[in-house]
Design a protein around this motif. Structure first.
Motif, PDB file in Angstrom:
ATOM      1  N   ALA A 104     -57.593 -41.043  -5.269  1.00  0.00           N
ATOM      2  CA  ALA A 104     -56.271 -41.595  -5.586  1.00  0.00           C
ATOM      3  C   ALA A 104     -55.286 -40.475  -5.939  1.00  0.00           C
ATOM      4  CB  ALA A 104     -56.385 -42.586  -6.743  1.00  0.00           C
ATOM      5  N   ALA A 105     -55.779 -39.493  -6.655  1.00  0.00           N
ATOM      6  CA  ALA A 105     -54.896 -38.406  -7.096  1.00  0.00           C
ATOM      7  C   ALA A 105     -54.494 -37.492  -5.944  1.00  0.00           C
ATOM      8  CB  ALA A 105     -55.597 -37.593  -8.187  1.00  0.00           C
ATOM      9  N   HIS A 106     -55.348 -37.407  -4.927  1.00  0.00           N
ATOM     10  CA  HIS A 106     -55.099 -36.420  -3.862  1.00  0.00           C
ATOM     11  C   HIS A 106     -54.884 -37.053  -2.495  1.00  0.00           C
ATOM     12  CE1 HIS A 106     -55.909 -33.186  -6.653  1.00  0.00           C
ATOM     13  NE2 HIS A 106     -57.018 -33.805  -7.033  1.00  0.00           N
ATOM     14  N   GLY A 107     -54.543 -38.313  -2.481  1.00  0.00           N
ATOM     15  CA  GLY A 107     -54.148 -38.961  -1.227  1.00  0.00           C
ATOM     16  C   GLY A 107     -55.271 -39.210  -0.247  1.00  0.00           C
ATOM     17  N   ALA A 108     -56.475 -39.425  -0.746  1.00  0.00           N
ATOM     18  CA  ALA A 108     -57.604 -39.699   0.140  1.00  0.00           C
ATOM     19  C   ALA A 108     -58.054 -41.152  -0.018  1.00  0.00           C
ATOM     20  CB  ALA A 108     -58.759 -38.751  -0.165  1.00  0.00           C
ATOM     21  N   VAL A 109     -58.911 -41.600   0.888  1.00  0.00           N
ATOM     22  CA  VAL A 109     -59.396 -42.985   0.853  1.00  0.00           C
ATOM     23  C   VAL A 109     -60.928 -42.979   0.814  1.00  0.00           C
ATOM     24  CG1 VAL A 109     -59.477 -45.183   2.090  1.00  0.00           C
ATOM     25  CG2 VAL A 109     -57.398 -43.792   2.152  1.00  0.00           C
ATOM     26  N   PRO A 110     -61.514 -43.568  -0.241  1.00  0.00           N
ATOM     27  CA  PRO A 110     -62.983 -43.671  -0.300  1.00  0.00           C
ATOM     28  C   PRO A 110     -63.456 -44.976   0.325  1.00  0.00           C
ATOM     29  CG  PRO A 110     -62.042 -44.328  -2.407  1.00  0.00           C
ATOM     30  CD  PRO A 110     -60.874 -44.078  -1.480  1.00  0.00           C
ATOM     31  N   VAL A 111     -64.501 -44.895   1.143  1.00  0.00           N
ATOM     32  CA  VAL A 111     -65.029 -46.081   1.812  1.00  0.00           C
ATOM     33  C   VAL A 111     -66.560 -46.075   1.700  1.00  0.00           C
ATOM     34  CG1 VAL A 111     -65.227 -47.317   4.007  1.00  0.00           C
ATOM     35  CG2 VAL A 111     -63.104 -46.115   3.455  1.00  0.00           C
ATOM     36  N   PRO A 112     -67.129 -46.886   0.824  1.00  0.00           N
ATOM     37  CA  PRO A 112     -68.596 -46.971   0.777  1.00  0.00           C
ATOM     38  C   PRO A 112     -69.162 -47.343   2.153  1.00  0.00           C
ATOM     39  CG  PRO A 112     -67.652 -47.992  -1.171  1.00  0.00           C
ATOM     40  CD  PRO A 112     -66.503 -47.700  -0.229  1.00  0.00           C
ATOM     41  N   CYS A 113     -70.136 -46.571   2.601  1.00  0.00           N
ATOM     42  CA  CYS A 113     -70.683 -46.828   3.938  1.00  0.00           C
ATOM     43  C   CYS A 113     -72.060 -47.482   3.830  1.00  0.00           C
ATOM     44  CB  CYS A 113     -70.732 -45.549   4.761  1.00  0.00           C
ATOM     45  SG  CYS A 113     -71.517 -44.152   3.977  1.00  0.00           S
ATOM     46  N   HIS A 114     -72.472 -48.101   4.931  1.00  0.00           N
ATOM     47  CA  HIS A 114     -73.708 -48.900   4.982  1.00  0.00           C
ATOM     48  C   HIS A 114     -74.001 -49.546   3.616  1.00  0.00           C
ATOM     49  CE1 HIS A 114     -75.392 -45.064   3.583  1.00  0.00           C
ATOM     50  NE2 HIS A 114     -75.090 -44.509   4.728  1.00  0.00           N
ATOM     51  N   PRO A 115     -73.054 -50.347   3.112  1.00  0.00           N
ATOM     52  CA  PRO A 115     -73.213 -50.898   1.751  1.00  0.00           C
ATOM     53  C   PRO A 115     -74.348 -51.912   1.628  1.00  0.00           C
ATOM     54  CG  PRO A 115     -71.274 -51.830   2.789  1.00  0.00           C
ATOM     55  CD  PRO A 115     -71.757 -50.747   3.702  1.00  0.00           C
ATOM     56  N   GLY A 116     -74.870 -52.381   2.755  1.00  0.00           N
ATOM     57  CA  GLY A 116     -75.981 -53.328   2.673  1.00  0.00           C
ATOM     58  C   GLY A 116     -77.345 -52.649   2.674  1.00  0.00           C
ATOM     59  N   ARG A 117     -77.345 -51.341   2.652  1.00  0.00           N
ATOM     60  CA  ARG A 117     -78.615 -50.610   2.766  1.00  0.00           C
ATOM     61  C   ARG A 117     -79.247 -50.432   1.391  1.00  0.00           C
ATOM     62  NH1 ARG A 117     -78.152 -45.680   6.767  1.00  0.00           N
ATOM     63  NH2 ARG A 117     -77.553 -47.482   8.037  1.00  0.00           N
ATOM     64  N   LYS A 118     -80.566 -50.486   1.398  1.00  0.00           N
ATOM     65  CA  LYS A 118     -81.334 -50.293   0.162  1.00  0.00           C
ATOM     66  C   LYS A 118     -81.010 -48.919  -0.442  1.00  0.00           C
ATOM     67  CE  LYS A 118     -85.869 -50.020   0.618  1.00  0.00           C
ATOM     68  NZ  LYS A 118     -87.252 -50.317   0.937  1.00  0.00           N
ATOM     69  N   ARG A 119     -80.805 -48.872  -1.709  1.00  0.00           N
ATOM     70  CA  ARG A 119     -80.618 -47.644  -2.500  1.00  0.00           C
ATOM     71  C   ARG A 119     -79.353 -46.855  -2.176  1.00  0.00           C
ATOM     72  NH1 ARG A 119     -85.658 -45.943  -5.383  1.00  0.00           N
ATOM     73  NH2 ARG A 119     -87.299 -47.298  -4.661  1.00  0.00           N
ATOM     74  N   VAL A 120     -79.057 -46.616  -0.921  1.00  0.00           N
ATOM     75  CA  VAL A 120     -77.880 -45.816  -0.592  1.00  0.00           C
ATOM     76  C   VAL A 120     -76.675 -46.665  -0.213  1.00  0.00           C
ATOM     77  CG1 VAL A 120     -79.112 -43.722   0.048  1.00  0.00           C
ATOM     78  CG2 VAL A 120     -78.717 -45.495   1.768  1.00  0.00           C
ATOM     79  N   GLY A 121     -76.779 -47.982  -0.428  1.00  0.00           N
ATOM     80  CA  GLY A 121     -75.673 -48.885  -0.151  1.00  0.00           C
ATOM     81  C   GLY A 121     -75.138 -49.496  -1.441  1.00  0.00           C
ATOM     82  N   MET A 122     -73.850 -49.763  -1.458  1.00  0.00           N
ATOM     83  CA  MET A 122     -73.186 -50.216  -2.681  1.00  0.00           C
ATOM     84  C   MET A 122     -73.735 -51.530  -3.240  1.00  0.00           C
ATOM     85  SD  MET A 122     -69.120 -50.871  -3.015  1.00  0.00           S
ATOM     86  CE  MET A 122     -68.608 -52.273  -3.962  1.00  0.00           C
ATOM     87  N   GLN A 123     -74.044 -52.475  -2.331  1.00  0.00           N
ATOM     88  CA  GLN A 123     -74.482 -53.795  -2.798  1.00  0.00           C
ATOM     89  C   GLN A 123     -75.705 -53.701  -3.713  1.00  0.00           C
ATOM     90  OE1 GLN A 123     -73.286 -56.829  -2.687  1.00  0.00           O
ATOM     91  NE2 GLN A 123     -75.121 -57.762  -3.580  1.00  0.00           N
ATOM     92  N   ALA A 124     -76.575 -52.746  -3.440  1.00  0.00           N
ATOM     93  CA  ALA A 124     -77.801 -52.607  -4.229  1.00  0.00           C
ATOM     94  C   ALA A 124     -77.514 -52.213  -5.676  1.00  0.00           C
ATOM     95  CB  ALA A 124     -78.712 -51.554  -3.578  1.00  0.00           C
ATOM     96  N   HIS A 125     -76.314 -51.764  -5.961  1.00  0.00           N
ATOM     97  CA  HIS A 125     -76.010 -51.242  -7.292  1.00  0.00           C
ATOM     98  C   HIS A 125     -74.955 -52.046  -8.048  1.00  0.00           C
ATOM     99  CE1 HIS A 125     -78.454 -47.819  -6.152  1.00  0.00           C
ATOM    100  NE2 HIS A 125     -77.797 -47.795  -5.020  1.00  0.00           N
ATOM    101  N   VAL A 126     -74.359 -53.018  -7.361  1.00  0.00           N
ATOM    102  CA  VAL A 126     -73.303 -53.799  -8.009  1.00  0.00           C
ATOM    103  C   VAL A 126     -73.863 -54.585  -9.190  1.00  0.00           C
ATOM    104  CG1 VAL A 126     -71.763 -55.784  -7.669  1.00  0.00           C
ATOM    105  CG2 VAL A 126     -71.755 -53.906  -6.026  1.00  0.00           C
ATOM    106  N   GLY A 127     -75.078 -55.113  -9.026  1.00  0.00           N
ATOM    107  CA  GLY A 127     -75.683 -55.878 -10.113  1.00  0.00           C
ATOM    108  C   GLY A 127     -75.864 -55.029 -11.365  1.00  0.00           C
ATOM    109  N   GLU A 128     -76.281 -53.804 -11.180  1.00  0.00           N
ATOM    110  CA  GLU A 128     -76.555 -52.930 -12.333  1.00  0.00           C
ATOM    111  C   GLU A 128     -75.279 -52.326 -12.918  1.00  0.00           C
ATOM    112  OE1 GLU A 128     -79.207 -48.937 -13.398  1.00  0.00           O
ATOM    113  OE2 GLU A 128     -79.162 -49.710 -11.347  1.00  0.00           O
TER     114      GLU A 128
END
Lengths: 209, 146, 139
Positions: A104-128
């Motif tokens: 946000a500070a430097h004009g970039a865009v973050p995009v979580p990738c393969h979010p449905g993947r075990k361990r390396v995907g965002m969905q696996a960590h939203v609960g925690e």
């Protein structure tokens, strides 16, 4: 304009594709994309200049990064020198909050990738860890997804109101363009890509059969 | 784990040397099991009889790690292999393999945090000519289920 | 079509798909010949005790399958380099397909680059990589 927003070259530890070979492949096999973004693992490839290659093949070739956070892997579009100084791209335990704030500070865009993947995907960590702040876009089509990983990503995106992009996650030449993202207008450089992502007018595509 | 310190201390220093005798029967069984049909790999009587190129990937160092390298807990598995061949590997011609640690890095994957160690073995014939190079990427990850 | 010289090769050409023998007997034969006869490759129960889904086809055997596919396609070719990433386990007694596709041709050096994949029945890539292969013009 259609861009594959997630690819790796031999600059990544597990990438085995040479960028000129990607270009040849796209043209010779008439892959329906107009360009691609190199998202090397845990680094930003500042040194490579693909402008002459892009001109030769009439393709848009841009550079970004794939970094690693407690929510899994995250594509970062719009990497600048200032952003590179904001956090260590090689750290595999980056706090997502820090990545989001730095983007946000430097004009970039973050995009979580393969979010449905075990361990390396965002969905696996939203609960925690809870739903992270500052995320607007996730990758909903990933060319390397297995089983229901893309479906999990799409369900999460629908529930949380995220927009979706597509990327092949290609590590070898013949996998490029399996998934991509369609934008309504032309994109010729990283600033225009960032602007197009922020405009929130794009569509994720999959060409996987 | 301080990766940079480990790199400084251990990278690019030979830590193992082994001599490998190549047996014709092993070459034939290796080739047939892989599905090779070319007689130069499957017929010891062929004038160009040799091992399939990936035979170079099968050689193992006597020591798995350099002396003094810290033990990394977890399940170790091969994450990749690369073999570069300059000359054929032939039964009856012993090879000397010298191994060094070529790279160390961390990443996360479907199975969680992982440490990658890349070992490079350079293989030489009795005249000291380098015949092949074999890289092994070893990944050490937490045991499944943990 | 069997490839005998570099001019026979077409960019984007797919090598004939090859179905490897991943039976326990064949993997045992390979593992013994390669000096890799550990229980995780030769015994399903021992592999499961290690937390694995079953006995594994050694990564170097997958690499060997890929090399065999190349030699079946171009019998006189010489593999100069084969570089494989073992992305996910290849399990003994399960069916896989071995594929390759030409992604670069260099007529000057008489070499081609080939993308390599080992896929399971679901079409998931378990092993991928590349090979640099010399296909010299016969004298």
């Amino acid at each position: 304009m259609i861009l594959d927003l997630h690819t790796h070259s031999i600059k990544s530890d597990d990438g085995r594709a040479k960028v000129p070979n990607y270009c040849q492949w796209i043209r010779a096999r008439e892959i329906p994309i107009d360009g691609f973004v190199l998202t090397e693992h845990r680094q930003f490839d500042a040194e490579s200049d693909y402008s002459s290659l892009a001109a030769k093949f009439d393709l848009c070739i841009l550079k970004a990064s794939e970094v690693e956070t407690e929510y899994g892997h995250v594509l970062v579009f719009g990497v600048t020198d200032a952003l590179l100084s904001a956090f260590d791209f090689g750290d595999i335990h980056l706090p997502l909050k820090r990545v989001v704030e730095a983007c946000a500070a430097h004009g970039a865009v973050p995009v979580p990738c393969h979010p449905g993947r075990k361990r390396v995907g965002m969905q696996a960590h939203v609960g925690e860890f809870g739903v992270p702040e500052g995320i607007r876009i996730v990758e909903i089509y990933n060319g390397g997804s297995r089983d229901q990983e893309d479906q999990i990503a799409q369900t999460m995106a629908n529930e949380l109101g995220y927009l979706g992009i597509g990327g092949s996650d290609a590590h070898i030449v013949s996998h490029i363009g399996r998934c991509a993202t369609r934008f309504p207008g032309p994109i010729g450089n990283t600033a225009e890509l960032v602007e197009a992502l922020r405009a929130e007018d794009f569509e994720a595509l999959t060409f996987r059969t | 784990m301080d990766i940079e310190a480990l790199k400084e201390e251990f990278l690019h220093k030979d830590f193992d040397e082994q001599t490998f005798e190549i047996d014709a029967d092993d070459v034939v069984n290796f080739a047939l099991a892989c599905g090779e049909v070319a007689p130069r790999y499957t017929d010891p009587g062929h004038p160009d009889f040799q091992a399939p190129p990936t035979f170079a990937s099968s050689f193992q160092a006597g020591r798995r790690m350099p002396e003094g390298f810290p033990k990394i807990p977890g399940l170790g598995m091969d994450a990749g292999k690369a073999a570069s061949l300059k000359y054929p590997i032939r039964p009856g011609v012993p090879l000397v393999g010298r191994t060094h640690l070529h790279d160390i890095y961390l990443k996360t994957g479907r199975s969680g945090p992982m440490t990658f160690l890349v070992m490079r073995m350079e293989l030489y014939d009795p005249d000291g000519v380098q015949v092949a190079t074999a890289d092994t990427s070893v990944v050490i990850r937490e045991r499944p289920g943990k | 079509m069997t490839i005998n010289q570099i001019s026979d090769v077409e960019f984007g050409e797919e090598l004939p798909v090859f179905t490897p023998d991943t039976s326990l007997d064949n993997v045992r034969r390979f593992a013994t010949a390669a000096g890799w006869a550990g229980p995780r490759f030769t015994d399903h129960e021992a592999a499961r005790a290690e937390g694995l889904p079953g006995a594994l086809v050694p990564g170097i055997m997958s690499q060997g399958f890929l090399a065999a596919m190349i030699h079946r396609w171009a019998p006189e070719s010489r593999i100069e380099k084969v570089d494989t990433v073992f992305r996910a386990p290849v399990i003994v007694d399960q069916p896989y397909t071995i594929s390759g596709v030409v992604t670069d041709i260099d007529e000057e050096t008489e070499t081609v680059e080939i993308d390599l994949t080992v896929n399971n029945e679901a079409g998931e890539t378990r092993v991928f990589g590349t090979a640099t292969v010399r296909i010299a013009t016969p004298a």
